[in-house]
Write a protein that holds these residues in place. Structure first.
Motif, PDB file in Angstrom:
ATOM      1  N   ALA A 148      -2.427 -25.386   5.447  1.00 25.75           N
ATOM      2  CA  ALA A 148      -1.797 -25.345   6.220  1.00 25.75           C
ATOM      3  C   ALA A 148      -1.852 -25.087   7.097  1.00 25.75           C
ATOM      4  O   ALA A 148      -3.556 -24.781   7.352  1.00 25.75           O
ATOM      5  CB  ALA A 148      -0.873 -24.208   5.276  1.00 25.75           C
ATOM      6  N   GLU A 149      -1.300 -24.730   8.351  1.00 22.88           N
ATOM      7  CA  GLU A 149      -1.623 -24.401   9.369  1.00 22.88           C
ATOM      8  C   GLU A 149      -1.368 -23.634  10.527  1.00 22.88           C
ATOM      9  O   GLU A 149      -2.034 -23.356  10.561  1.00 22.88           O
ATOM     10  CB  GLU A 149      -1.798 -26.297  10.776  1.00 22.88           C
ATOM     11  N   SER A 150      -0.861 -22.542  10.091  1.00 26.17           N
ATOM     12  CA  SER A 150       0.465 -21.729  10.445  1.00 26.17           C
ATOM     13  C   SER A 150       0.667 -20.312   8.956  1.00 26.17           C
ATOM     14  O   SER A 150       0.247 -21.145   7.589  1.00 26.17           O
ATOM     15  CB  SER A 150       1.598 -22.080  11.125  1.00 26.17           C
ATOM     16  N   GLY A 151       0.582 -19.609   8.878  1.00 26.39           N
ATOM     17  CA  GLY A 151       1.223 -18.535   8.252  1.00 26.39           C
ATOM     18  C   GLY A 151       1.637 -18.521   7.467  1.00 26.39           C
ATOM     19  O   GLY A 151       2.300 -18.849   6.366  1.00 26.39           O
ATOM     20  N   LYS A 152       3.154 -19.032   8.215  1.00 32.71           N
ATOM     21  CA  LYS A 152       4.206 -19.667   7.704  1.00 32.71           C
ATOM     22  C   LYS A 152       4.298 -20.430   7.086  1.00 32.71           C
ATOM     23  O   LYS A 152       5.097 -21.205   5.526  1.00 32.71           O
ATOM     24  CB  LYS A 152       5.158 -19.800   9.187  1.00 32.71           C
ATOM     25  N   GLU A 153       3.672 -21.959   7.327  1.00 36.07           N
ATOM     26  CA  GLU A 153       3.962 -22.713   6.340  1.00 36.07           C
ATOM     27  C   GLU A 153       2.457 -22.310   5.003  1.00 36.07           C
ATOM     28  O   GLU A 153       2.405 -23.335   3.706  1.00 36.07           O
ATOM     29  CB  GLU A 153       2.531 -24.044   7.089  1.00 36.07           C
ATOM     30  N   VAL A 154       1.695 -21.952   4.939  1.00 35.14           N
ATOM     31  CA  VAL A 154       1.404 -21.007   3.746  1.00 35.14           C
ATOM     32  C   VAL A 154       1.833 -20.316   3.183  1.00 35.14           C
ATOM     33  O   VAL A 154       1.245 -20.808   1.917  1.00 35.14           O
ATOM     34  CB  VAL A 154      -0.370 -20.601   4.222  1.00 35.14           C
ATOM     35  N   GLU A 155       2.525 -19.435   3.670  1.00 33.70           N
ATOM     36  CA  GLU A 155       3.695 -19.116   3.134  1.00 33.70           C
ATOM     37  C   GLU A 155       4.284 -20.202   2.293  1.00 33.70           C
ATOM     38  O   GLU A 155       4.944 -19.569   0.756  1.00 33.70           O
ATOM     39  CB  GLU A 155       4.511 -18.315   3.907  1.00 33.70           C
ATOM     40  N   GLU A 156       4.776 -20.798   2.689  1.00 37.63           N
ATOM     41  CA  GLU A 156       5.712 -21.345   1.687  1.00 37.63           C
ATOM     42  C   GLU A 156       4.919 -22.822   0.778  1.00 37.63           C
ATOM     43  O   GLU A 156       5.510 -22.795  -0.686  1.00 37.63           O
ATOM     44  CB  GLU A 156       6.171 -22.791   3.424  1.00 37.63           C
ATOM     45  N   LEU A 157       3.583 -22.739   1.023  1.00 34.95           N
ATOM     46  CA  LEU A 157       2.779 -23.681   0.385  1.00 34.95           C
ATOM     47  C   LEU A 157       2.722 -22.840  -1.268  1.00 34.95           C
ATOM     48  O   LEU A 157       2.215 -23.555  -2.115  1.00 34.95           O
ATOM     49  CB  LEU A 157       2.073 -24.325   1.167  1.00 34.95           C
ATOM     50  N   ALA A 158       2.106 -21.760  -0.574  1.00 36.15           N
ATOM     51  CA  ALA A 158       1.854 -21.188  -1.898  1.00 36.15           C
ATOM     52  C   ALA A 158       3.182 -20.746  -2.792  1.00 36.15           C
ATOM     53  O   ALA A 158       2.643 -20.191  -4.151  1.00 36.15           O
ATOM     54  CB  ALA A 158       1.972 -19.683  -1.533  1.00 36.15           C
ATOM     55  N   THR A 159       4.714 -20.756  -2.444  1.00 33.08           N
ATOM     56  CA  THR A 159       5.467 -21.059  -3.395  1.00 33.08           C
ATOM     57  C   THR A 159       5.871 -22.043  -4.093  1.00 33.08           C
ATOM     58  O   THR A 159       6.026 -21.741  -5.445  1.00 33.08           O
ATOM     59  CB  THR A 159       6.559 -20.077  -2.871  1.00 33.08           C
ATOM     60  N   PRO A 168      -0.623 -21.671  -5.895  1.00 35.87           N
ATOM     61  CA  PRO A 168      -2.058 -21.610  -6.157  1.00 35.87           C
ATOM     62  C   PRO A 168      -2.992 -20.772  -6.933  1.00 35.87           C
ATOM     63  O   PRO A 168      -2.146 -20.126  -6.941  1.00 35.87           O
ATOM     64  CB  PRO A 168      -3.018 -21.991  -5.091  1.00 35.87           C
ATOM     65  N   ASP A 169      -4.374 -20.927  -7.183  1.00 30.98           N
ATOM     66  CA  ASP A 169      -4.760 -19.799  -7.906  1.00 30.98           C
ATOM     67  C   ASP A 169      -5.893 -19.003  -7.155  1.00 30.98           C
ATOM     68  O   ASP A 169      -6.141 -18.162  -6.864  1.00 30.98           O
ATOM     69  CB  ASP A 169      -6.564 -20.714  -8.674  1.00 30.98           C
ATOM     70  N   ILE A 170      -6.138 -20.008  -6.125  1.00 30.05           N
ATOM     71  CA  ILE A 170      -7.847 -19.255  -5.146  1.00 30.05           C
ATOM     72  C   ILE A 170      -6.264 -19.605  -3.037  1.00 30.05           C
ATOM     73  O   ILE A 170      -6.263 -20.882  -3.183  1.00 30.05           O
ATOM     74  CB  ILE A 170      -8.267 -19.616  -4.798  1.00 30.05           C
ATOM     75  N   ILE A 171      -6.313 -19.000  -2.661  1.00 30.38           N
ATOM     76  CA  ILE A 171      -5.617 -19.513  -1.446  1.00 30.38           C
ATOM     77  C   ILE A 171      -6.509 -18.730  -0.437  1.00 30.38           C
ATOM     78  O   ILE A 171      -7.759 -17.499  -0.323  1.00 30.38           O
ATOM     79  CB  ILE A 171      -4.360 -18.148  -0.775  1.00 30.38           C
ATOM     80  N   LEU A 172      -7.507 -20.215   0.417  1.00 27.54           N
ATOM     81  CA  LEU A 172      -8.499 -20.044   1.466  1.00 27.54           C
ATOM     82  C   LEU A 172      -7.675 -19.606   2.746  1.00 27.54           C
ATOM     83  O   LEU A 172      -6.992 -19.718   3.245  1.00 27.54           O
ATOM     84  CB  LEU A 172     -10.057 -20.672   1.563  1.00 27.54           C
ATOM     85  N   MET A 173      -8.057 -17.940   3.602  1.00 32.43           N
ATOM     86  CA  MET A 173      -7.196 -17.856   4.736  1.00 32.43           C
ATOM     87  C   MET A 173      -7.975 -17.371   5.652  1.00 32.43           C
ATOM     88  O   MET A 173      -8.441 -16.744   5.852  1.00 32.43           O
ATOM     89  CB  MET A 173      -5.901 -16.606   4.296  1.00 32.43           C
ATOM     90  N   ASP A 174      -7.924 -18.436   6.807  1.00 28.17           N
ATOM     91  CA  ASP A 174      -7.870 -18.284   7.944  1.00 28.17           C
ATOM     92  C   ASP A 174      -7.170 -16.624   8.362  1.00 28.17           C
ATOM     93  O   ASP A 174      -6.075 -16.903   8.113  1.00 28.17           O
ATOM     94  CB  ASP A 174      -7.647 -18.841   9.000  1.00 28.17           C
ATOM     95  N   THR A 181      -0.881 -16.770  15.676  1.00 21.57           N
ATOM     96  CA  THR A 181      -1.278 -15.631  16.241  1.00 21.57           C
ATOM     97  C   THR A 181      -2.175 -14.905  15.695  1.00 21.57           C
ATOM     98  O   THR A 181      -3.078 -15.514  14.682  1.00 21.57           O
ATOM     99  CB  THR A 181      -0.108 -14.591  15.899  1.00 21.57           C
ATOM    100  N   VAL A 182      -2.819 -14.187  16.651  1.00 17.08           N
ATOM    101  CA  VAL A 182      -4.553 -13.092  16.150  1.00 17.08           C
ATOM    102  C   VAL A 182      -4.100 -12.751  14.629  1.00 17.08           C
ATOM    103  O   VAL A 182      -5.587 -12.901  14.097  1.00 17.08           O
ATOM    104  CB  VAL A 182      -4.812 -12.536  17.174  1.00 17.08           C
ATOM    105  N   ASN A 183      -2.939 -12.414  13.731  1.00 14.54           N
ATOM    106  CA  ASN A 183      -3.192 -11.808  12.816  1.00 14.54           C
ATOM    107  C   ASN A 183      -2.126 -12.611  11.897  1.00 14.54           C
ATOM    108  O   ASN A 183      -1.699 -11.713  11.303  1.00 14.54           O
ATOM    109  CB  ASN A 183      -2.919 -10.877  12.744  1.00 14.54           C
ATOM    110  N   ALA A 184      -2.084 -13.488  11.447  1.00 10.81           N
ATOM    111  CA  ALA A 184      -1.050 -14.321  11.158  1.00 10.81           C
ATOM    112  C   ALA A 184      -1.671 -14.838   9.790  1.00 10.81           C
ATOM    113  O   ALA A 184      -0.393 -14.582   9.182  1.00 10.81           O
ATOM    114  CB  ALA A 184      -0.884 -16.085  11.934  1.00 10.81           C
ATOM    115  N   GLY A 185      -2.575 -14.437   8.773  1.00 10.07           N
ATOM    116  CA  GLY A 185      -3.350 -15.054   8.303  1.00 10.07           C
ATOM    117  C   GLY A 185      -2.895 -13.550   7.452  1.00 10.07           C
ATOM    118  O   GLY A 185      -2.815 -13.601   6.184  1.00 10.07           O
ATOM    119  N   ILE A 186      -2.994 -12.119   7.621  1.00 13.35           N
ATOM    120  CA  ILE A 186      -2.776 -11.199   7.237  1.00 13.35           C
ATOM    121  C   ILE A 186      -1.479 -10.834   7.291  1.00 13.35           C
ATOM    122  O   ILE A 186      -1.283 -10.199   5.791  1.00 13.35           O
ATOM    123  CB  ILE A 186      -3.778 -10.169   8.079  1.00 13.35           C
TER     124      ILE A 186
END
Length: 224
Positions: free
Chosen positions: A33-44, A48-54, A59-64
């Motif tokens: 994923a290239e954004s916080g929104k996309e990683v949320e959608e893909l996680a659902t 995955p077992d593990i998410i490597l999160m930038d 935004t500066v805190n999108a991953g958080i």
């Protein structure tokens, strides 16, 4: 197989990381994923077992923010931050989301893989500096909680006169001024201050004032 989801906004880094991880036969990169929104959608969708999160993406805190929402909906998914940010404040904020590990970008691929496997096995191997930062914050919070409980317990035992005395001390009034305001002798004020010092385990009235201000409890002594 350890199913890994990568969240990284730079395509080149994202693809390099995917290629490096998949060199290990125990790891399968199930998506990126290239954004916080996309990683949320893909996680659902991909579970995955593990998410490597930038951390810093759209935004500066999108991953958080994404990690917080993923944790609330899918707490079984383990999040490892892989980020360029390494300030104590950012580490503490990020680990407060319930992540299991924090890796600073630039680490060797083998090290990242080792961290992934350890986290998947339920035995994350946080680097010493990251672990020390988290533990120091935990100790600080634990100490603050004890101080707060101790202080509130003592406040509940103050007499009305003692509470008034504390209020005047918070206004930075001197002993003679307090005596004049309360229409009592200076020796009386000094005796009352000694009583306060015993109750709070302090040696000077200034320590009581400092403690109240540090715990943000000045409102407890308003004129109200």
């Amino acid at each position: 197989m350890i199913r890994v989801l990568i969240a990284e906004d730079f395509p080149v880094i994202r693809e390099d990381l995917k290629e490096q991880l998949e060199q290990d036969v125990e790891i399968q990169v199930v998506g990126s994923a290239e954004s916080g929104k996309e990683v949320e959608e893909l996680a659902t969708r991909l579970e995955p077992d593990i998410i490597l999160m930038d951390i810093e993406m759209e935004t500066v805190n999108a991953g958080i923010l994404a990690a917080e929402r993923i944790r609330d909906r899918m707490p079984e998914q383990k999040i490892i931050y892989l980020t360029a940010h390494e300030t104590e404040k950012m580490i503490i904020t990020a680990m407060g989301t319930g992540a299991v590990d924090y890796i600073v970008k630039g680490s060797e691929p083998e090290l990242v893989i080792r961290h992934i496997k350890a986290a998947h096995a339920g035995q994350p191997i946080m680097e010493a500096r990251i672990q020390a930062t988290v533990m120091n914050e935990y100790k600080r919070l634990q100490s603050s909680e004890k101080s707060l409980l101790y202080f509130i317990n003592n406040v509940s035992q103050l007499t009305a006169a003692e509470r008034e005395l504390v209020r005047l001390l918070l206004e930075d009034k001197k002993v003679r001024e307090i005596a004049e305001i309360r229409c009592v002798e200076v020796i009386t004020v000094k005796t009352q201050i000694k009583g306060l010092l015993r109750k709070f385990g302090c040696s000077r009235s200034k320590e009581i004032v400092t403690m109240i201000r540090a715990l943000n409890l000045t409102h407890l002594f308003g004129r109200g």
